[in-house]
Motif scaffolding. Sequence first.
Motif, mmCIF file in Angstrom:
data_model
loop_
_atom_site.group_PDB
_atom_site.id
_atom_site.type_symbol
_atom_site.label_atom_id
_atom_site.label_comp_id
_atom_site.label_asym_id
_atom_site.label_seq_id
_atom_site.Cartn_x
_atom_site.Cartn_y
_atom_site.Cartn_z
ATOM 1 N N LYS A 123 0.829 -1.532 0.134
ATOM 2 C CA LYS A 123 0.030 0.088 -0.277
ATOM 3 C C LYS A 123 1.042 1.318 0.174
ATOM 4 C CE LYS A 123 -4.300 -1.756 2.260
ATOM 5 N NZ LYS A 123 -4.300 -2.481 3.554
ATOM 6 N N ILE A 124 0.517 2.497 -0.227
ATOM 7 C CA ILE A 124 1.029 3.677 -0.997
ATOM 8 C C ILE A 124 0.153 4.509 0.264
ATOM 9 C CG2 ILE A 124 1.765 5.791 -2.033
ATOM 10 C CD1 ILE A 124 1.614 3.757 -4.280
ATOM 11 N N VAL A 125 0.788 5.195 1.394
ATOM 12 C CA VAL A 125 -0.386 6.053 2.380
ATOM 13 C C VAL A 125 0.316 7.323 1.661
ATOM 14 C CG1 VAL A 125 -1.003 6.490 4.322
ATOM 15 C CG2 VAL A 125 -0.238 4.347 3.817
ATOM 16 N N TYR A 126 0.324 8.337 1.087
ATOM 17 C CA TYR A 126 -0.324 10.037 0.831
ATOM 18 C C TYR A 126 -0.300 11.076 1.790
ATOM 19 C CZ TYR A 126 0.898 8.080 -4.390
ATOM 20 O OH TYR A 126 0.829 7.411 -5.223
ATOM 21 N N ASN A 127 0.644 11.604 2.269
ATOM 22 C CA ASN A 127 0.149 13.067 3.021
ATOM 23 C C ASN A 127 -0.755 13.469 2.244
ATOM 24 O OD1 ASN A 127 -0.589 15.279 4.699
ATOM 25 N ND2 ASN A 127 1.869 14.929 4.621
ATOM 26 N N SER A 128 -2.500 13.943 2.470
ATOM 27 C CA SER A 128 -3.204 14.735 1.976
ATOM 28 C C SER A 128 -2.954 16.385 2.316
ATOM 29 C CB SER A 128 -4.302 13.754 1.631
ATOM 30 O OG SER A 128 -4.673 13.496 2.492
ATOM 31 N N LEU A 184 3.595 12.490 10.543
ATOM 32 C CA LEU A 184 3.623 11.168 10.334
ATOM 33 C C LEU A 184 3.895 10.423 11.474
ATOM 34 C CD1 LEU A 184 4.300 8.947 8.388
ATOM 35 C CD2 LEU A 184 6.419 8.986 8.337
ATOM 36 N N PHE A 185 4.231 11.611 12.609
ATOM 37 C CA PHE A 185 4.370 10.529 13.754
ATOM 38 C C PHE A 185 2.910 10.346 14.447
ATOM 39 C CE2 PHE A 185 8.891 11.782 12.837
ATOM 40 C CZ PHE A 185 9.391 10.687 13.180
ATOM 41 N N ARG A 186 1.954 11.140 14.132
ATOM 42 C CA ARG A 186 0.741 10.829 14.537
ATOM 43 C C ARG A 186 -0.539 9.755 14.138
ATOM 44 N NH1 ARG A 186 -2.927 15.678 14.883
ATOM 45 N NH2 ARG A 186 -3.693 14.914 16.157
ATOM 46 N N PHE A 187 0.549 9.011 13.576
ATOM 47 C CA PHE A 187 -0.059 7.838 13.105
ATOM 48 C C PHE A 187 0.057 6.314 14.410
ATOM 49 C CE2 PHE A 187 0.198 8.387 8.653
ATOM 50 C CZ PHE A 187 -0.496 7.628 8.364
ATOM 51 N N GLY A 221 1.683 -5.582 3.730
ATOM 52 C CA GLY A 221 3.205 -6.547 4.152
ATOM 53 C C GLY A 221 4.270 -5.253 3.633
ATOM 54 N N VAL A 222 4.249 -4.105 3.031
ATOM 55 C CA VAL A 222 4.557 -3.228 2.280
ATOM 56 C C VAL A 222 3.770 -1.990 2.383
ATOM 57 C CG1 VAL A 222 5.934 -2.100 0.897
ATOM 58 C CG2 VAL A 222 6.240 -4.891 1.044
ATOM 59 N N VAL A 223 4.882 -1.075 2.768
ATOM 60 C CA VAL A 223 3.747 0.408 2.964
ATOM 61 C C VAL A 223 4.720 1.468 2.998
ATOM 62 C CG1 VAL A 223 2.512 1.919 4.632
ATOM 63 C CG2 VAL A 223 2.308 -0.311 5.321
ATOM 64 N N LEU A 224 4.542 2.189 1.611
ATOM 65 C CA LEU A 224 5.554 3.627 1.208
ATOM 66 C C LEU A 224 4.187 4.514 1.530
ATOM 67 C CD1 LEU A 224 7.731 4.216 -0.582
ATOM 68 C CD2 LEU A 224 5.991 3.972 -2.002
ATOM 69 N N PHE A 225 5.230 5.459 2.772
ATOM 70 C CA PHE A 225 4.972 6.432 2.857
ATOM 71 C C PHE A 225 4.893 7.373 2.001
ATOM 72 C CE2 PHE A 225 4.337 4.141 6.434
ATOM 73 C CZ PHE A 225 3.378 4.492 7.404
ATOM 74 N N ARG A 226 4.313 8.522 1.461
ATOM 75 C CA ARG A 226 4.312 9.750 0.309
ATOM 76 C C ARG A 226 4.411 10.888 1.158
ATOM 77 N NH1 ARG A 226 7.412 8.603 -5.257
ATOM 78 N NH2 ARG A 226 7.706 6.274 -5.256
ATOM 79 N N TYR A 227 4.911 11.861 0.785
ATOM 80 C CA TYR A 227 5.231 13.367 0.988
ATOM 81 C C TYR A 227 4.854 13.769 2.607
ATOM 82 C CZ TYR A 227 5.051 12.502 -4.163
ATOM 83 O OH TYR A 227 4.457 12.023 -5.545
ATOM 84 N N PHE A 228 5.501 13.321 3.125
ATOM 85 C CA PHE A 228 5.091 13.327 4.775
ATOM 86 C C PHE A 228 6.157 14.133 4.700
ATOM 87 C CE2 PHE A 228 2.245 10.120 4.794
ATOM 88 C CZ PHE A 228 1.657 10.174 5.268
#
Length: 59
Positions: free
Chosen positions: A14-19, A25-28, A41-48
Amino acid sequence: MKHKIELLGRRPGKIVYNSNDYEDLFRFRKAEKIDLLDSSGVVLFRYFGVTPIQMKAFS
């Protein structure tokens, strides 16, 4: 929390985008991170806007 989650192409990830430019990011919540990883299994964080050191602390 305002973010967008998409599938990572045909892969089981999954890709998690900062909208929101101000989302931290630390508030997750820990449970939310674990759920994302368990389900994909894999998470990609974008634009944080985090540094590699901050990402290491996050993970």
